[in-house]
Design a protein around this motif. Structure first.
Motif, mmCIF file in Angstrom:
data_model
loop_
_atom_site.group_PDB
_atom_site.id
_atom_site.type_symbol
_atom_site.label_atom_id
_atom_site.label_comp_id
_atom_site.label_asym_id
_atom_site.label_seq_id
_atom_site.Cartn_x
_atom_site.Cartn_y
_atom_site.Cartn_z
ATOM 1 N N PHE A 80 0.820 -1.213 0.000
ATOM 2 C CA PHE A 80 0.000 0.000 0.000
ATOM 3 C C PHE A 80 0.857 1.267 0.000
ATOM 4 C CE2 PHE A 80 -3.426 -2.838 1.172
ATOM 5 C CZ PHE A 80 -4.547 -2.239 0.601
ATOM 6 N N CYS A 81 2.171 1.121 0.227
ATOM 7 C CA CYS A 81 3.052 2.292 0.175
ATOM 8 C C CYS A 81 3.053 2.903 -1.221
ATOM 9 C CB CYS A 81 4.477 1.913 0.572
ATOM 10 S SG CYS A 81 5.353 0.905 -0.657
ATOM 11 N N ILE A 83 0.586 3.802 -2.929
ATOM 12 C CA ILE A 83 -0.413 4.874 -3.038
ATOM 13 C C ILE A 83 0.189 6.226 -2.692
ATOM 14 C CG2 ILE A 83 -2.630 5.743 -2.172
ATOM 15 C CD1 ILE A 83 -3.494 2.831 -1.798
ATOM 16 N N PRO A 84 0.804 6.400 -1.494
ATOM 17 C CA PRO A 84 1.438 7.689 -1.201
ATOM 18 C C PRO A 84 2.577 8.036 -2.158
ATOM 19 C CG PRO A 84 1.137 6.412 0.800
ATOM 20 C CD PRO A 84 0.848 5.496 -0.341
ATOM 21 N N ALA A 86 2.943 7.079 -5.369
ATOM 22 C CA ALA A 86 2.382 7.490 -6.656
ATOM 23 C C ALA A 86 1.715 8.853 -6.555
ATOM 24 C CB ALA A 86 1.373 6.447 -7.139
ATOM 25 N N LEU A 87 1.017 9.102 -5.456
ATOM 26 C CA LEU A 87 0.350 10.387 -5.256
ATOM 27 C C LEU A 87 1.361 11.517 -5.198
ATOM 28 C CD1 LEU A 87 -2.299 11.905 -4.745
ATOM 29 C CD2 LEU A 87 -1.964 11.478 -2.299
ATOM 30 N N TRP A 183 -1.644 15.436 0.331
ATOM 31 C CA TRP A 183 -0.793 14.247 0.310
ATOM 32 C C TRP A 183 -0.628 13.666 1.707
ATOM 33 C CZ3 TRP A 183 3.925 13.013 2.564
ATOM 34 C CH2 TRP A 183 4.517 11.843 2.089
ATOM 35 N N ILE A 186 -4.072 11.958 2.908
ATOM 36 C CA ILE A 186 -4.361 10.701 2.217
ATOM 37 C C ILE A 186 -3.348 9.624 2.619
ATOM 38 C CG2 ILE A 186 -4.491 9.561 -0.039
ATOM 39 C CD1 ILE A 186 -5.567 12.169 -1.176
ATOM 40 N N SER A 187 -2.081 10.013 2.727
ATOM 41 C CA SER A 187 -1.049 9.055 3.151
ATOM 42 C C SER A 187 -1.342 8.551 4.558
ATOM 43 C CB SER A 187 0.335 9.717 3.112
ATOM 44 O OG SER A 187 0.662 10.127 1.797
ATOM 45 N N VAL A 190 -4.045 5.953 4.485
ATOM 46 C CA VAL A 190 -3.530 4.667 3.987
ATOM 47 C C VAL A 190 -2.794 3.933 5.111
ATOM 48 C CG1 VAL A 190 -1.879 3.575 2.411
ATOM 49 C CG2 VAL A 190 -3.357 5.422 1.588
#
Length: 214
Positions: A80-81, A83-84, A86-87, A183, A186-187, A190
């Motif tokens: 899931f890392c 996601i942050p 890529a964001l 960022w 959202i991070s 996650v």
């Protein structure tokens, strides 16, 4: 769970969350190394503060350790890392300062890399133990009758407090830092999801991977 069983969670051989214990020990060893190496400098002082907070918030978030999944499942959740990471790439944020390689010998570069890894492990342990503690504290402040609202409240409170602490050393300007705030939040969500689903060690591993790819 009794106090004795909770205390055993900090014993490497008995802890349910082996990943957390491993990262915690590496973080403390790295913090000790950095502190001794930079005695009399600001780095040593800052590292010692992070070490203290990591210890304090680990004690106050011990209840999360027995909830952890087996280490292989925790490592799977670390994906899931992406996601942050890529964001951050999409938003193109200058979140952390970057190191520009200079003409130094390989030994110095290797030591520098080890210092960065040690520091990021310590930071990840401290921040995720802090987040877990704030979720505990949120339930102490308000315990909603609805289990769903209780979970939402704890998640929002923990991440709100975590976000605020990122602006202690910089001005809180929602216009200048708007994408950074997006960022961060959202991070944080996650990492909280993984904390709940897989355990504290897995959340720390994600935090570490996100920081190392900055």
């Amino acid at each position: 769970m009794s106090n004795v069983e909770l205390e055993e969670q900090l014993i490497p051989q008995k802890s349910h969350d082996k990943l957390f214990i491993t990262l915690f020990i590496f973080g403390m060893m790295g913090g000790l190394w950095l502190s001794l190496q930079s005695v009399g400098h600001l780095l040593s002082f800052n590292v010692q503060i992070v070490m203290i907070t990591a210890i304090v918030f680990t004690v106050t978030s011990l209840n999360w350790l027995p909830k952890s999944k087996p280490i292989d499942v925790q490592i799977q959740y670390s994906a899931f890392c992406l996601i942050p990471i890529a964001l951050r790439f999409v938003l193109n944020l200058p979140i952390f300062s970057t190191f520009t390689a200079s003409m130094v010998d390989l030994q110095q570069q290797f030591l520098f890399i080890l210092q960065i890894i040690a520091l990021w492990i310590l930071v990840a342990v401290s921040e995720e133990a802090f987040r877990a503690t704030m979720m505990n504290f949120a339930e102490t402040l308000i315990d909603w009758k609805s289990e769903q609202w209780n979970k939402i409240w704890k998640i929002l409170f923990a991440n709100g407090i975590w976000l605020v602490f990122h602006f202690i050393q910089r001005p809180f300007d929602p216009f200048v830092y708007k994408w950074y705030i997006v960022w961060l939040f959202i991070s944080g969500l996650v990492m909280t999801y993984v904390l709940i689903k897989a355990g504290l060690g897995s959340a720390i591993l994600i935090h570490l991977l996100v920081n190392l790819t900055a």
